[in-house]
Design a protein around this motif. Structure first.
Motif, mmCIF file in Angstrom:
data_model
loop_
_atom_site.group_PDB
_atom_site.id
_atom_site.type_symbol
_atom_site.label_atom_id
_atom_site.label_comp_id
_atom_site.label_asym_id
_atom_site.label_seq_id
_atom_site.Cartn_x
_atom_site.Cartn_y
_atom_site.Cartn_z
ATOM 1 N N GLU A 186 49.084 42.459 56.928
ATOM 2 C CA GLU A 186 50.342 41.819 57.393
ATOM 3 C C GLU A 186 51.347 42.439 56.741
ATOM 4 O O GLU A 186 51.228 43.249 55.768
ATOM 5 N N THR A 187 52.766 42.343 57.323
ATOM 6 C CA THR A 187 53.927 42.923 56.708
ATOM 7 C C THR A 187 54.358 42.094 55.748
ATOM 8 O O THR A 187 53.955 41.026 55.417
ATOM 9 N N VAL A 188 55.242 42.795 54.664
ATOM 10 C CA VAL A 188 55.903 42.019 53.632
ATOM 11 C C VAL A 188 57.517 42.184 53.788
ATOM 12 O O VAL A 188 57.888 43.157 54.442
ATOM 13 N N VAL A 189 58.055 41.148 53.263
ATOM 14 C CA VAL A 189 59.699 41.081 53.148
ATOM 15 C C VAL A 189 60.195 41.917 52.190
ATOM 16 O O VAL A 189 59.692 41.824 50.930
ATOM 17 N N VAL A 190 61.262 42.549 52.571
ATOM 18 C CA VAL A 190 62.017 43.495 51.431
ATOM 19 C C VAL A 190 63.323 42.692 50.958
ATOM 20 O O VAL A 190 64.053 41.868 51.559
ATOM 21 N N ALA A 191 63.057 42.308 49.602
ATOM 22 C CA ALA A 191 64.167 41.541 48.977
ATOM 23 C C ALA A 191 65.494 42.394 48.668
ATOM 24 O O ALA A 191 66.584 41.805 48.985
ATOM 25 N N SER A 192 65.474 43.590 48.407
ATOM 26 C CA SER A 192 66.579 44.405 48.341
ATOM 27 C C SER A 192 66.213 45.896 48.237
ATOM 28 O O SER A 192 64.949 46.433 47.930
#
Length: 244
Positions: free
Chosen positions: A150-156
């Protein structure tokens, strides 16, 4: 006999007339109630901050117009796929400012981890906060490959000066919030600072997997921009156009 019969006929007619009048009154009352209420979307369960809303999480309630405010969500499509900024209680009207598109907050099972620079071989320079990225391992034979399916989310993403990498004129996040897809990608093109610090929203197991892979230094990460980011915001943009 005739008088008695006429009396019963008159009595029956009076009862039927009263029933009809009462039925019309109830119908009018129901119509007035419907005209004086509005359907709003509510959580069908307690929803914690950082969760993405699914169809099964939603319900509806009728509110009097006097209790309705414009920030209340009235269509399920306005909430589906959104992330909660704060907890939502069971049955409370959903307010649009408690939801966002950007998924910058870690979900219930996640935390935000800064990836050490020595763990990274390369980062796509087009990556910005809110994007989804694919994580690959690059190293010795047998180790290289995709780390998570799965892909992951970039927080910053930040530069060496600890500044968010973005357009100096207008933030890409502001463009996203306005539904301005052209502005969002213009901000990406105009941002030319190198990415030095990367923060990702990961589960504990995902972070431990990365740490185990990279601790020895033989294996490093390649962070690639995922088309899921574009597809997600493009779908939001299309939905917004359809509502106009």
């Amino acid at each position: 006999m005739g008088n008695k019969r006429n009396m019963w006929i008159s009595l029956t007619a009076a009862v039927l007339s009263a029933t009809l009048v009462y039925g019309l009154y109830q119908l009018q009352r129901l119509q007035m109630q419907r005209q004086d209420t509005v359907t709003v979307i509510v959580p069908g369960r307690f929803i914690a901050a950082g969760e993405v809303i699914k169809e099964e999480d939603l319900g509806t309630v009728q509110l009097p117009y006097s209790a309705y405010t414009p920030e209340m969500v009235t269509e399920a499509v306005e909430a589906l796929g959104m992330e909660t900024v704060m907890p939502l209680g069971l049955g409370e009207p959903m307010l649009d400012w408690k939801l966002n598109y950007h998924n910058l907050q870690p979900r219930l099972s996640e935390s935000t981890f800064q990836i050490p620079r020595e763990y990274i071989r390369s980062i796509s320079n087009g990556i910005r906060a809110g994007d989804r990225v694919a994580i690959y391992a690059s190293g010795e034979e047998g180790v290289s490959g995709r780390v998570f399916r799965e892909t992951v989310v970039v927080a910053s993403v930040k530069s060496s000066g600890n500044m968010e990498v973005d357009s100096p004129e207008k933030s890409h996040l502001l463009s996203m919030a306005e539904g301005n897809m052209d502005g969002m990608y213009a901000a990406r093109r105009e941002a030319n600072a190198m990415i030095e610090y990367l923060n990702l929203n990961l589960t504990e197991q995902q972070w431990l997997t990365i740490d185990e892979l990279c601790t020895g230094g033989a294996t490093k990460l390649v962070v690639a921009y995922s088309p899921e980011s574009f597809n997600r915001f493009h779908a939001i943009d299309e939905r917004s156009d359809g509502e106009q």
